[in-house]
Design a protein around this motif. Sequence first.
Motif, PDB file in Angstrom:
ATOM      1  N   MET A   1       1.323  -1.080  -0.311  1.00 31.02           N
ATOM      2  CA  MET A   1       0.001   0.090  -0.053  1.00 31.02           C
ATOM      3  C   MET A   1       1.110   1.054   0.066  1.00 31.02           C
ATOM      4  O   MET A   1       1.669   1.439   0.911  1.00 31.02           O
ATOM      5  CB  MET A   1      -0.492  -0.027   1.078  1.00 31.02           C
ATOM      6  N   ASP A   2       1.067   2.280  -0.544  1.00 30.31           N
ATOM      7  CA  ASP A   2       1.513   3.677  -1.265  1.00 30.31           C
ATOM      8  C   ASP A   2       0.298   4.382  -0.200  1.00 30.31           C
ATOM      9  O   ASP A   2      -0.666   4.077   0.706  1.00 30.31           O
ATOM     10  CB  ASP A   2       1.786   3.558  -2.390  1.00 30.31           C
ATOM     11  N   PRO A   3       1.522   5.411   0.023  1.00 29.11           N
ATOM     12  CA  PRO A   3       0.352   6.461   0.600  1.00 29.11           C
ATOM     13  C   PRO A   3      -0.721   7.293   0.619  1.00 29.11           C
ATOM     14  O   PRO A   3      -1.765   7.119   1.511  1.00 29.11           O
ATOM     15  CB  PRO A   3       1.613   7.620   1.108  1.00 29.11           C
ATOM     16  N   THR A   4      -0.964   7.371  -0.666  1.00 24.78           N
ATOM     17  CA  THR A   4      -2.249   7.551  -1.378  1.00 24.78           C
ATOM     18  C   THR A   4      -3.399   7.054  -0.925  1.00 24.78           C
ATOM     19  O   THR A   4      -4.389   6.945  -0.771  1.00 24.78           O
ATOM     20  CB  THR A   4      -1.666   7.740  -3.306  1.00 24.78           C
ATOM     21  N   GLU A   5      -2.840   5.658  -1.540  1.00 20.90           N
ATOM     22  CA  GLU A   5      -3.802   4.735  -0.928  1.00 20.90           C
ATOM     23  C   GLU A   5      -4.343   4.634   0.468  1.00 20.90           C
ATOM     24  O   GLU A   5      -5.737   4.732   0.926  1.00 20.90           O
ATOM     25  CB  GLU A   5      -3.983   3.170  -1.474  1.00 20.90           C
ATOM     26  N   PHE A   6      -3.214   4.440   1.306  1.00 24.34           N
ATOM     27  CA  PHE A   6      -3.624   4.882   2.843  1.00 24.34           C
ATOM     28  C   PHE A   6      -5.006   6.041   3.124  1.00 24.34           C
ATOM     29  O   PHE A   6      -5.514   5.774   4.018  1.00 24.34           O
ATOM     30  CB  PHE A   6      -2.571   4.841   3.530  1.00 24.34           C
ATOM     31  N   PHE A   7      -4.353   7.024   2.586  1.00 24.80           N
ATOM     32  CA  PHE A   7      -4.558   8.143   3.347  1.00 24.80           C
ATOM     33  C   PHE A   7      -5.859   8.107   2.047  1.00 24.80           C
ATOM     34  O   PHE A   7      -7.428   8.071   3.275  1.00 24.80           O
ATOM     35  CB  PHE A   7      -4.163   9.641   2.874  1.00 24.80           C
ATOM     36  N   ASP A   8      -6.455   7.729   1.243  1.00 27.38           N
ATOM     37  CA  ASP A   8      -7.799   7.550   0.247  1.00 27.38           C
ATOM     38  C   ASP A   8      -8.588   6.664   1.282  1.00 27.38           C
ATOM     39  O   ASP A   8     -10.274   7.042   1.490  1.00 27.38           O
ATOM     40  CB  ASP A   8      -7.566   6.670  -0.804  1.00 27.38           C
ATOM     41  N   ARG A   9      -8.180   5.474   1.453  1.00 32.04           N
ATOM     42  CA  ARG A   9      -9.194   4.197   2.987  1.00 32.04           C
ATOM     43  C   ARG A   9      -9.731   5.180   3.688  1.00 32.04           C
ATOM     44  O   ARG A   9     -10.748   5.037   4.048  1.00 32.04           O
ATOM     45  CB  ARG A   9      -7.700   3.832   2.735  1.00 32.04           C
ATOM     46  N   LEU A  10      -8.491   5.812   4.628  1.00 32.00           N
ATOM     47  CA  LEU A  10      -8.802   6.050   5.815  1.00 32.00           C
ATOM     48  C   LEU A  10      -9.601   7.359   5.786  1.00 32.00           C
ATOM     49  O   LEU A  10     -10.623   7.815   6.231  1.00 32.00           O
ATOM     50  CB  LEU A  10      -7.432   7.142   6.056  1.00 32.00           C
ATOM     51  N   TRP A  11      -9.403   8.036   4.600  1.00 33.84           N
ATOM     52  CA  TRP A  11     -11.163   9.734   4.468  1.00 33.84           C
ATOM     53  C   TRP A  11     -12.561   8.531   4.063  1.00 33.84           C
ATOM     54  O   TRP A  11     -12.805   9.307   5.194  1.00 33.84           O
ATOM     55  CB  TRP A  11     -10.308  10.254   3.805  1.00 33.84           C
ATOM     56  N   ASP A  12     -12.428   7.281   3.095  1.00 34.49           N
ATOM     57  CA  ASP A  12     -13.599   7.238   2.691  1.00 34.49           C
ATOM     58  C   ASP A  12     -14.046   6.080   4.186  1.00 34.49           C
ATOM     59  O   ASP A  12     -15.584   6.398   3.836  1.00 34.49           O
ATOM     60  CB  ASP A  12     -13.404   5.890   2.379  1.00 34.49           C
ATOM     61  N   ASP A  13     -13.548   5.483   4.878  1.00 37.66           N
ATOM     62  CA  ASP A  13     -13.858   5.082   6.464  1.00 37.66           C
ATOM     63  C   ASP A  13     -13.896   6.778   7.383  1.00 37.66           C
ATOM     64  O   ASP A  13     -14.771   6.024   7.683  1.00 37.66           O
ATOM     65  CB  ASP A  13     -12.459   4.716   7.474  1.00 37.66           C
ATOM     66  N   TYR A  14     -13.740   7.501   6.880  1.00 37.83           N
ATOM     67  CA  TYR A  14     -13.186   8.150   8.001  1.00 37.83           C
ATOM     68  C   TYR A  14     -14.727   9.446   8.097  1.00 37.83           C
ATOM     69  O   TYR A  14     -15.408   9.920   8.926  1.00 37.83           O
ATOM     70  CB  TYR A  14     -12.114   9.638   7.604  1.00 37.83           C
ATOM     71  N   LEU A  15     -15.457   9.139   6.704  1.00 38.60           N
ATOM     72  CA  LEU A  15     -16.535  10.332   6.226  1.00 38.60           C
ATOM     73  C   LEU A  15     -17.810   9.383   6.839  1.00 38.60           C
ATOM     74  O   LEU A  15     -18.686   9.487   7.470  1.00 38.60           O
ATOM     75  CB  LEU A  15     -17.415   9.962   4.316  1.00 38.60           C
ATOM     76  N   GLN A  16     -17.679   7.651   7.146  1.00 40.92           N
ATOM     77  CA  GLN A  16     -18.495   6.971   8.161  1.00 40.92           C
ATOM     78  C   GLN A  16     -18.992   7.429   9.296  1.00 40.92           C
ATOM     79  O   GLN A  16     -20.117   7.499   9.942  1.00 40.92           O
ATOM     80  CB  GLN A  16     -18.459   5.627   7.439  1.00 40.92           C
ATOM     81  N   HIS A  17     -17.899   8.237   9.681  1.00 39.84           N
ATOM     82  CA  HIS A  17     -17.293   8.864  11.699  1.00 39.84           C
ATOM     83  C   HIS A  17     -18.277  10.022  12.051  1.00 39.84           C
ATOM     84  O   HIS A  17     -17.559  10.266  13.137  1.00 39.84           O
ATOM     85  CB  HIS A  17     -15.955   7.505  11.918  1.00 39.84           C
ATOM     86  N   ALA A  18     -17.757  10.638  10.837  1.00 31.54           N
ATOM     87  CA  ALA A  18     -17.431  12.142  10.561  1.00 31.54           C
ATOM     88  C   ALA A  18     -18.429  13.052   9.753  1.00 31.54           C
ATOM     89  O   ALA A  18     -18.017  13.716   8.846  1.00 31.54           O
ATOM     90  CB  ALA A  18     -16.327  13.205  10.894  1.00 31.54           C
ATOM     91  N   PRO A  19     -20.103  12.253   9.223  1.00 31.60           N
ATOM     92  CA  PRO A  19     -20.526  12.429   8.527  1.00 31.60           C
ATOM     93  C   PRO A  19     -20.449  14.236   7.993  1.00 31.60           C
ATOM     94  O   PRO A  19     -20.931  14.368   6.762  1.00 31.60           O
ATOM     95  CB  PRO A  19     -22.236  12.490   8.436  1.00 31.60           C
ATOM     96  N   SER A  20     -20.272  15.017   9.324  1.00 33.01           N
ATOM     97  CA  SER A  20     -20.755  16.808   8.661  1.00 33.01           C
ATOM     98  C   SER A  20     -18.841  16.720   8.048  1.00 33.01           C
ATOM     99  O   SER A  20     -19.092  17.901   7.477  1.00 33.01           O
ATOM    100  CB  SER A  20     -20.353  17.323  10.043  1.00 33.01           C
ATOM    101  N   ALA A  21     -18.099  15.709   8.074  1.00 33.72           N
ATOM    102  CA  ALA A  21     -16.710  16.728   7.537  1.00 33.72           C
ATOM    103  C   ALA A  21     -17.200  17.291   5.792  1.00 33.72           C
ATOM    104  O   ALA A  21     -16.547  17.518   5.690  1.00 33.72           O
ATOM    105  CB  ALA A  21     -15.297  15.575   7.348  1.00 33.72           C
ATOM    106  N   GLU A  22     -17.931  16.377   4.704  1.00 34.86           N
ATOM    107  CA  GLU A  22     -18.164  16.079   3.657  1.00 34.86           C
ATOM    108  C   GLU A  22     -18.493  17.757   3.389  1.00 34.86           C
ATOM    109  O   GLU A  22     -18.738  18.817   2.576  1.00 34.86           O
ATOM    110  CB  GLU A  22     -18.961  15.173   3.305  1.00 34.86           C
ATOM    111  N   GLY A  23     -19.940  18.515   4.523  1.00 29.87           N
ATOM    112  CA  GLY A  23     -20.493  19.246   4.287  1.00 29.87           C
ATOM    113  C   GLY A  23     -19.251  20.265   4.767  1.00 29.87           C
ATOM    114  O   GLY A  23     -19.439  21.327   3.993  1.00 29.87           O
ATOM    115  N   ILE A  24     -18.725  20.291   5.525  1.00 34.33           N
ATOM    116  CA  ILE A  24     -18.015  21.078   6.148  1.00 34.33           C
ATOM    117  C   ILE A  24     -16.385  21.207   4.923  1.00 34.33           C
ATOM    118  O   ILE A  24     -15.400  22.910   4.748  1.00 34.33           O
ATOM    119  CB  ILE A  24     -17.322  21.048   7.024  1.00 34.33           C
TER     120      ILE A  24
END
Length: 264
Positions: free
Chosen positions: A1-24
Amino acid sequence: MDPTEFFDRLWDDYLQHAPSAEGIHALLGGGAPIVNDHIALRTFATDRLGVDALHPLFEALGYEIGDHYRFRVKKLRARYYRHPDPARPKIFISELLLDECSDTLRDTVLALCEQVSAAATAEPAFLCGNRPWDLPFASYRALREESEYAAWLAAHGYRANHFTVSVNDLPGFDAVAAVNAALKSAGYALNDAGGEIKGSPEVLLEQSSTLADRVPVRFSDGEQVVPGCFYEFAYRYRQADGSLYQGFVEASADRIFESTDAGA
């Protein structure tokens, strides 16, 4: 896994646990890309899951240690990692020092950690949205009585506790105060522990954060709504040599941790 994939996966998961982040994200970026200053992770200080044990995962992503920090009241130790490519976000990881906690908390946490196989932590994907144990809601509530940090980690496991907007790279904003004003006007609640802005030009870093979204979490005895993840905003000042300060300020980070407090 390279850093780009790592952060992309983190972001996709994060949006499920911080739904307001997308609006922000849309509010501040207006649809344009937003530069991420850093992400934060949490762990328990055990032989298998402590920061030292997870160090090879960050090395595998090309990261190196930046600096170390200590939060005595919250019984935490932390470090941040930086990448040789300055465009890559920093990684801030903290660990709860179990030998400074009560026997009850320590026994509860160690029982959770025993559910994690050695093989599970072999790849960076382990950190990308993974609670590797079963947890009854009563155990979560008991942990919360002593340590909000322990309760959050027990409930959510290994995922980005928060992402952080680099205000330095945010078109249309030149200060954390301006970001805060936009957020409040849009109805977002901020963490005001120690003031809405943590830090100052004198310590070369200003930060603020939203309060964690309350999200449904699956416990072994049913689903409950508890604090999830939040969004942070950071502005870095220039040092005497003209370069931007890249570290963290312990007093400020100490209050940022409180963005996930259940009583916040």
